[in-house]
Design a protein around this motif. Structure first.
Motif, PDB file in Angstrom:
ATOM      1  N   ASN A 174       0.495  -1.276  -0.067  1.00 50.39           N
ATOM      2  CA  ASN A 174      -0.110  -0.136  -0.048  1.00 50.39           C
ATOM      3  C   ASN A 174       0.716   1.400   0.837  1.00 50.39           C
ATOM      4  OD1 ASN A 174      -1.381   1.890   2.004  1.00 50.39           O
ATOM      5  ND2 ASN A 174      -2.713   1.285   0.442  1.00 50.39           N
ATOM      6  N   TRP A 175       2.247   1.798   0.481  1.00 48.86           N
ATOM      7  CA  TRP A 175       2.591   2.151   0.627  1.00 48.86           C
ATOM      8  C   TRP A 175       3.384   2.377  -0.627  1.00 48.86           C
ATOM      9  CZ3 TRP A 175       3.959   6.158   3.724  1.00 48.86           C
ATOM     10  CH2 TRP A 175       3.482   6.332   5.525  1.00 48.86           C
ATOM     11  N   VAL A 176       3.642   0.863  -0.807  1.00 50.45           N
ATOM     12  CA  VAL A 176       4.753   1.421  -2.108  1.00 50.45           C
ATOM     13  C   VAL A 176       3.872   2.027  -3.946  1.00 50.45           C
ATOM     14  CG1 VAL A 176       5.702   0.284  -4.797  1.00 50.45           C
ATOM     15  CG2 VAL A 176       5.995  -0.715  -1.772  1.00 50.45           C
ATOM     16  N   ALA A 177       1.871   1.806  -3.340  1.00 50.94           N
ATOM     17  CA  ALA A 177       0.753   1.919  -4.690  1.00 50.94           C
ATOM     18  C   ALA A 177       1.171   3.481  -4.202  1.00 50.94           C
ATOM     19  CB  ALA A 177       0.181   1.452  -4.041  1.00 50.94           C
ATOM     20  N   LYS A 178       1.347   4.062  -2.906  1.00 53.79           N
ATOM     21  CA  LYS A 178       0.988   5.299  -2.741  1.00 53.79           C
ATOM     22  C   LYS A 178       2.341   6.843  -3.599  1.00 53.79           C
ATOM     23  CE  LYS A 178      -2.307   5.439   1.422  1.00 53.79           C
ATOM     24  NZ  LYS A 178      -3.267   6.784   0.518  1.00 53.79           N
ATOM     25  N   THR A 179       2.868   5.887  -2.810  1.00 50.31           N
ATOM     26  CA  THR A 179       4.678   6.436  -3.459  1.00 50.31           C
ATOM     27  C   THR A 179       4.894   6.290  -5.106  1.00 50.31           C
ATOM     28  OG1 THR A 179       5.260   5.633  -1.416  1.00 50.31           O
ATOM     29  CG2 THR A 179       6.608   6.977  -2.360  1.00 50.31           C
ATOM     30  N   ALA A 180       4.540   5.451  -5.447  1.00 43.71           N
ATOM     31  CA  ALA A 180       4.324   5.536  -6.944  1.00 43.71           C
ATOM     32  C   ALA A 180       3.397   6.504  -7.486  1.00 43.71           C
ATOM     33  CB  ALA A 180       4.514   4.068  -7.266  1.00 43.71           C
TER      34      ALA A 180
ATOM     35  N   CYS B  36       9.948   3.138  -7.099  1.00 44.65           N
ATOM     36  CA  CYS B  36      11.073   3.373  -8.681  1.00 44.65           C
ATOM     37  C   CYS B  36      10.790   2.117  -9.589  1.00 44.65           C
ATOM     38  CB  CYS B  36      12.202   3.823  -8.370  1.00 44.65           C
ATOM     39  SG  CYS B  36      13.241   5.924  -7.122  1.00 44.65           S
ATOM     40  N   TRP B  37      11.182   1.047  -9.122  1.00 47.79           N
ATOM     41  CA  TRP B  37      10.444   0.358  -9.930  1.00 47.79           C
ATOM     42  C   TRP B  37       9.291  -0.108 -10.398  1.00 47.79           C
ATOM     43  CZ3 TRP B  37      14.342  -2.588  -5.278  1.00 47.79           C
ATOM     44  CH2 TRP B  37      15.768  -2.002  -5.759  1.00 47.79           C
ATOM     45  N   SER B  38       8.406   0.185  -9.698  1.00 43.64           N
ATOM     46  CA  SER B  38       7.498   0.299 -10.056  1.00 43.64           C
ATOM     47  C   SER B  38       6.555   1.161 -11.259  1.00 43.64           C
ATOM     48  CB  SER B  38       5.868   0.308  -8.823  1.00 43.64           C
ATOM     49  OG  SER B  38       6.518  -0.308  -7.616  1.00 43.64           O
ATOM     50  N   VAL B  39       7.796   2.128 -11.144  1.00 45.82           N
ATOM     51  CA  VAL B  39       6.808   3.094 -12.437  1.00 45.82           C
ATOM     52  C   VAL B  39       7.691   3.329 -13.403  1.00 45.82           C
ATOM     53  CG1 VAL B  39       7.436   5.495 -12.421  1.00 45.82           C
ATOM     54  CG2 VAL B  39       6.255   4.839 -10.454  1.00 45.82           C
ATOM     55  N   GLY B  40       9.114   2.340 -13.017  1.00 40.87           N
ATOM     56  CA  GLY B  40      10.105   2.158 -14.045  1.00 40.87           C
ATOM     57  C   GLY B  40      10.796   3.436 -13.816  1.00 40.87           C
ATOM     58  N   VAL B  41      11.093   4.088 -13.465  1.00 42.04           N
ATOM     59  CA  VAL B  41      12.317   4.970 -12.588  1.00 42.04           C
ATOM     60  C   VAL B  41      13.002   4.831 -12.049  1.00 42.04           C
ATOM     61  CG1 VAL B  41      13.166   6.746 -11.218  1.00 42.04           C
ATOM     62  CG2 VAL B  41      10.573   7.081 -12.544  1.00 42.04           C
TER      63      VAL B  41
ATOM     64  N   GLY C 194      -1.934  11.907   0.658  1.00 35.23           N
ATOM     65  CA  GLY C 194      -3.850  11.327   0.118  1.00 35.23           C
ATOM     66  C   GLY C 194      -3.283  11.104  -1.496  1.00 35.23           C
ATOM     67  N   GLN C 195      -2.628  10.009  -2.061  1.00 34.60           N
ATOM     68  CA  GLN C 195      -2.089   8.963  -3.026  1.00 34.60           C
ATOM     69  C   GLN C 195      -2.993   7.488  -2.931  1.00 34.60           C
ATOM     70  OE1 GLN C 195      -1.205  10.882  -4.966  1.00 34.60           O
ATOM     71  NE2 GLN C 195      -0.225  12.627  -4.255  1.00 34.60           N
TER      72      GLN C 195
END
Length: 264
Positions: A54-60, A92-97, A156-157
């Motif tokens: 969940n934290w990864v999704a919000k940050t992505a 980062c890896w979820s977005v491709g950054v 809020g993401q």
């Protein structure tokens, strides 16, 4: 013969997704994936795979929608080995950054910094994000000038994330160094493959619980404190500012956290 955990994963983000498959571990889905200690503050944080995701999704979502980051952008991560640092790596890896732990801000498209790196982070001409790294994910008392405060922006993401364009396994994912300081540049597929080699060398499996005190600024620390446990379906205990612990205190922690391997 049983297939290795996440045998079909080709990117680091897919390693995390494997934990969320029904029955993936044949265990309590709320079991900790990442446990974090800061022995300077007394903080202890425990995150299940579901909470960590969940934290990864919000940050992505923050990366993609608010910071306009995308594939091939480079993010300098001036962060210690911390649960929020692990979140940023997977985001980062979820977005491709391309994640560049300890990288030069002047050479990056965006920078993410803890309190100790804010001065050097100003060399980045792109987006700048500051992490207070306070207990309970708290905000800075006053937002650093020229930075977004991660703790203020991320709640809020959205709780689910989908990249605008698929992350290709053969795209660059990580720039780091090996122990002798030589640069190491890896695609997502290479990152996963090297992590698999590390997990095999360390003898990790889904029952393993790895305690690491190593920095995330080189491959050894990333392998020990995140990637090898992920590829094995294991869990990790990150310890920061723990140099003052006595052997008796270490023994109690290792016992209470059911640690199977200590690195660092």
């Amino acid at each position: 013969m049983t297939a290795p955990f996440a045998a079909d994963a080709r990117t680091p983000a897919e390693l995390l997704h494997a934990y969320l498959r029904p029955g993936a571990l044949d265990a309590d889905p709320t079991r900790p994936l990442v446990t974090f200690y800061d022995d300077a503050t007394g903080e202890r944080v425990e995150l299940s795979a579901k909470t960590f995701d969940n934290w990864v999704a919000k940050t992505a979502n923050l990366l993609q929608d608010e910071l306009n980051a995308g594939p091939e952008d480079r993010a300098a991560l001036l962060l210690p080995a911390h649960w929020q640092s692990a979140v940023w790596l997977l985001a980062c890896w979820s977005v491709g950054v391309v994640a560049v732990p300890g990288g030069a801000p002047a050479d990056a498209d965006l920078v993410v910094s803890g309190p100790d790196g804010l001065d050097s982070a100003k060399d980045c001409s792109g987006e700048r994000v500051a992490l207070a790294l306070r207990p309970l994910g708290g905000r800075f008392p006053a937002r650093p000038d020229g930075f977004l405060d991660y703790a203020a922006e991320v709640p809020g993401q959205g709780d689910r994330f989908a990249p605008y364009s698929p992350v290709h396994p053969q795209a660059m994912a990580l720039e780091t160094v090996v122990e002798d300081g030589l640069p190491l540049k890896l695609t997502g597929e290479q990152t996963v493959a090297l992590a698999r080699e590390g997990a095999a060398r360390l003898g990790l499996d889904t029952s393993s619980r790895v305690l690491s005190t190593l920095s995330y600024d080189d491959w050894a620390g990333l392998e020990a404190g995140l990637l090898a446990p992920l590829v094995a379906g294991a869990s990790v205990v990150l310890c920061r500012n723990s140099g003052g612990l006595t052997e008796e205190q270490w023994a109690k922690r290792i016992e209470s956290e059911r640690v199977t391997l200590r690195l660092g």
